[in-house]
Design a protein around this motif. Sequence first.
Motif, PDB file in Angstrom:
ATOM      1  N   ASN A  35       0.841  -1.201   0.000  1.00  0.00           N
ATOM      2  CA  ASN A  35       0.000   0.000   0.000  1.00  0.00           C
ATOM      3  C   ASN A  35       0.880   1.255   0.000  1.00  0.00           C
ATOM      4  N   GLU A  36       0.558   2.249   0.834  1.00  0.00           N
ATOM      5  CA  GLU A  36       1.288   3.514   0.818  1.00  0.00           C
ATOM      6  C   GLU A  36       1.910   3.802   2.185  1.00  0.00           C
ATOM      7  N   PHE A  37       3.241   3.809   2.244  1.00  0.00           N
ATOM      8  CA  PHE A  37       3.959   4.157   3.465  1.00  0.00           C
ATOM      9  C   PHE A  37       4.484   5.591   3.438  1.00  0.00           C
ATOM     10  N   GLY A  38       4.496   6.213   2.273  1.00  0.00           N
ATOM     11  CA  GLY A  38       4.982   7.581   2.163  1.00  0.00           C
ATOM     12  C   GLY A  38       6.493   7.705   2.240  1.00  0.00           C
ATOM     13  N   TYR A 135       9.997  -1.987  14.600  1.00  0.00           N
ATOM     14  CA  TYR A 135       9.878  -0.554  14.847  1.00  0.00           C
ATOM     15  C   TYR A 135       8.512  -0.096  14.325  1.00  0.00           C
ATOM     16  N   GLY A 136       7.736   0.562  15.160  1.00  0.00           N
ATOM     17  CA  GLY A 136       6.425   1.028  14.740  1.00  0.00           C
ATOM     18  C   GLY A 136       6.496   2.107  13.674  1.00  0.00           C
ATOM     19  N   THR A 137       5.687   1.977  12.641  1.00  0.00           N
ATOM     20  CA  THR A 137       5.575   3.003  11.606  1.00  0.00           C
ATOM     21  C   THR A 137       4.357   3.865  11.928  1.00  0.00           C
ATOM     22  N   ASP A 138       3.241   3.538  11.336  1.00  0.00           N
ATOM     23  CA  ASP A 138       2.030   4.340  11.509  1.00  0.00           C
ATOM     24  C   ASP A 138       1.018   3.639  12.407  1.00  0.00           C
ATOM     25  N   ILE A 139      -0.016   4.372  12.717  1.00  0.00           N
ATOM     26  CA  ILE A 139      -1.208   3.823  13.353  1.00  0.00           C
ATOM     27  C   ILE A 139      -2.411   4.269  12.526  1.00  0.00           C
ATOM     28  N   GLY A 140      -3.586   3.797  12.884  1.00  0.00           N
ATOM     29  CA  GLY A 140      -4.757   4.111  12.080  1.00  0.00           C
ATOM     30  C   GLY A 140      -5.917   4.677  12.869  1.00  0.00           C
ATOM     31  N   PRO A 141      -5.736   5.833  13.547  1.00  0.00           N
ATOM     32  CA  PRO A 141      -6.889   6.433  14.232  1.00  0.00           C
ATOM     33  C   PRO A 141      -8.007   6.699  13.232  1.00  0.00           C
ATOM     34  N   LEU A 142      -9.220   6.428  13.640  1.00  0.00           N
ATOM     35  CA  LEU A 142     -10.344   6.437  12.708  1.00  0.00           C
ATOM     36  C   LEU A 142     -11.087   7.768  12.659  1.00  0.00           C
ATOM     37  N   ALA A 143     -11.402   8.176  11.445  1.00  0.00           N
ATOM     38  CA  ALA A 143     -12.292   9.298  11.182  1.00  0.00           C
ATOM     39  C   ALA A 143     -13.188   8.853  10.018  1.00  0.00           C
ATOM     40  N   MET A 144     -14.003   9.751   9.500  1.00  0.00           N
ATOM     41  CA  MET A 144     -14.877   9.398   8.388  1.00  0.00           C
ATOM     42  C   MET A 144     -14.666  10.364   7.233  1.00  0.00           C
ATOM     43  N   CYS A 145     -14.435   9.807   6.042  1.00  0.00           N
ATOM     44  CA  CYS A 145     -14.329  10.607   4.829  1.00  0.00           C
ATOM     45  C   CYS A 145     -15.634  10.497   4.038  1.00  0.00           C
ATOM     46  N   TYR A 146     -15.959  11.571   3.311  1.00  0.00           N
ATOM     47  CA  TYR A 146     -17.210  11.568   2.559  1.00  0.00           C
ATOM     48  C   TYR A 146     -17.137  12.569   1.415  1.00  0.00           C
ATOM     49  N   ALA A 318      15.242   2.267  11.612  1.00  0.00           N
ATOM     50  CA  ALA A 318      15.123   3.195  12.736  1.00  0.00           C
ATOM     51  C   ALA A 318      14.990   4.627  12.249  1.00  0.00           C
ATOM     52  N   TRP A 319      15.732   4.991  11.203  1.00  0.00           N
ATOM     53  CA  TRP A 319      15.651   6.350  10.654  1.00  0.00           C
ATOM     54  C   TRP A 319      14.277   6.617  10.051  1.00  0.00           C
ATOM     55  N   LEU A 320      13.746   5.647   9.332  1.00  0.00           N
ATOM     56  CA  LEU A 320      12.417   5.816   8.723  1.00  0.00           C
ATOM     57  C   LEU A 320      11.323   5.963   9.768  1.00  0.00           C
ATOM     58  N   THR A 321      11.514   5.350  10.937  1.00  0.00           N
ATOM     59  CA  THR A 321      10.489   5.391  11.979  1.00  0.00           C
ATOM     60  C   THR A 321      10.805   6.400  13.080  1.00  0.00           C
ATOM     61  N   ALA A 322      11.787   7.272  12.842  1.00  0.00           N
ATOM     62  CA  ALA A 322      12.043   8.373  13.769  1.00  0.00           C
ATOM     63  C   ALA A 322      10.952   9.426  13.611  1.00  0.00           C
ATOM     64  N   PRO A 323      10.665  10.195  14.654  1.00  0.00           N
ATOM     65  CA  PRO A 323       9.570  11.173  14.590  1.00  0.00           C
ATOM     66  C   PRO A 323       9.638  12.102  13.384  1.00  0.00           C
ATOM     67  N   GLU A 324      10.816  12.607  13.077  1.00  0.00           N
ATOM     68  CA  GLU A 324      10.944  13.573  11.980  1.00  0.00           C
ATOM     69  C   GLU A 324      10.523  12.963  10.638  1.00  0.00           C
ATOM     70  N   GLN A 325      10.957  11.736  10.392  1.00  0.00           N
ATOM     71  CA  GLN A 325      10.626  11.094   9.122  1.00  0.00           C
ATOM     72  C   GLN A 325       9.160  10.665   9.076  1.00  0.00           C
ATOM     73  N   GLN A 326       8.614  10.253  10.200  1.00  0.00           N
ATOM     74  CA  GLN A 326       7.214   9.839  10.194  1.00  0.00           C
ATOM     75  C   GLN A 326       6.276  11.015   9.947  1.00  0.00           C
ATOM     76  N   ILE A 327       6.677  12.202  10.371  1.00  0.00           N
ATOM     77  CA  ILE A 327       5.887  13.393  10.054  1.00  0.00           C
ATOM     78  C   ILE A 327       5.915  13.643   8.550  1.00  0.00           C
ATOM     79  N   LYS A 328       7.070  13.486   7.935  1.00  0.00           N
ATOM     80  CA  LYS A 328       7.172  13.665   6.483  1.00  0.00           C
ATOM     81  C   LYS A 328       6.348  12.617   5.743  1.00  0.00           C
ATOM     82  N   ALA A 329       6.356  11.389   6.248  1.00  0.00           N
ATOM     83  CA  ALA A 329       5.555  10.342   5.624  1.00  0.00           C
ATOM     84  C   ALA A 329       4.073  10.667   5.721  1.00  0.00           C
TER      85      ALA A 329
END
Length: 419
Positions: A35-38, A135-146, A318-329
């Motif tokens: 899928n899409e990791f950014g 190493y944790g990448t993303d999470i999926g907090p839920l909202a609704m798109c429409y 570890a670099w990909l899952t650092a806070p700075e990179q995860q914001i960019k993703a």
Amino acid sequence: MVACVVLTAAVASCGTGGANLTADGKIELTIATFNEFGYEELFKEYEAAHPDIKITQRKTGQGAPHHQNLFTKLGAGSGLADVEAVEEGYLSQVMAKSDQFTNLLEIGPADATPDRWLKWKADAATTPDGKLVGYGTDIGPLAMCYRKDLFAEAGLPSDPEEVKQLFATWDSYFAAGDRFVAKMSGVAWFDSAAQIFNAMHNQHDVGYFDRSNTLVVESNPDIRSDWTAVTNAVSRGQSAKLTAFSSEWNTGFKLGRFATKTCPSWMLGVIETQAGPENAGKWAVTEAFPNGGGNWGGSYLTVPKQSRNAGRAAELAAWLTAPEQQIKAFQAKGTFPSQVEALENRALLEQVNTYFDNVRAGALFAAQVQKVKAVQHKGPADGQLQENVFGPALQSVEQGKRADEAWDTAVKEAKKAVE
């Protein structure tokens, strides 16, 4: 700086011994995602800062084929990428084979400790004896798109604040769906019964398995209640009857075949990619979600012991899952960070998504994270049940099979999957 030790002969040192080298002498690190990791632009950034590294991405469009390939090659003892992404639904299977993955606390950078992540995110990838497998990448907090334009055409409220009443509960959501399909010929309320069911299912404390990893599909009343609600909505014409991540589903976004989409944060990037620039501004996202929200999805980066240069692979992960990179993703594809520091970062909280009508998506999903106090336990074959058992069973209902017969089939197949 990497704290690197040799765990077994299968784990390479931090040097280049045994590493795959490109024609120009660079160390080739392979990373398998789905899928899409950014990460595409991040790979370029990493290569620029590490001129001795060449990153090769193996990207699969869907999660199921990626994980089937992972477990096949894990069993074969060869063929895996240096870094393998694992979705939460398949994490339990990886944890059961944790001896085939490196302990990132030993081989990874010293600053990539579990307190980088939300506690429940790191805990899920930690073995009982304290080894960190992913190493944790993303999470999926839920909202609704429409689709605002389709809501307005059907005479429903279309402003993100006004639509909250429609998405307060699953009862109100399906009731709004009845109003919508009564007015709109040829346009469904939601994309797929399985997608709605999965979102509902992930809200419960107990899902397909209890915490002792016992299959409870047949005895869990919440699962049967969700099944009934979704299949009843299908019978009333609310489903577009599309299989998620299929070419028809992708086209459905572009052509406006359905009006609502359950939206874990990572779905924003999927919608933008598939709906295309011609639909920019038509999609909106609201923090309202039936029955209060939850988490759906999220992944980890692991380093199999098959890696020929595990130390450098762990450094990349570890670099990909650092806070700075995860914001960019997140800014690239909407993959919402699981790192504590990232969740408080101004760049995240002030991030505006122009595709979704200039919504402050970072702040919206950060608020949704606070609604998640714990996540559902994922037992053995959880991802397999979601994608290969209940998904097809719900599709069979959309194709005309009786809901009770499809349920019986799903229960039987679920039992077979864990035999």
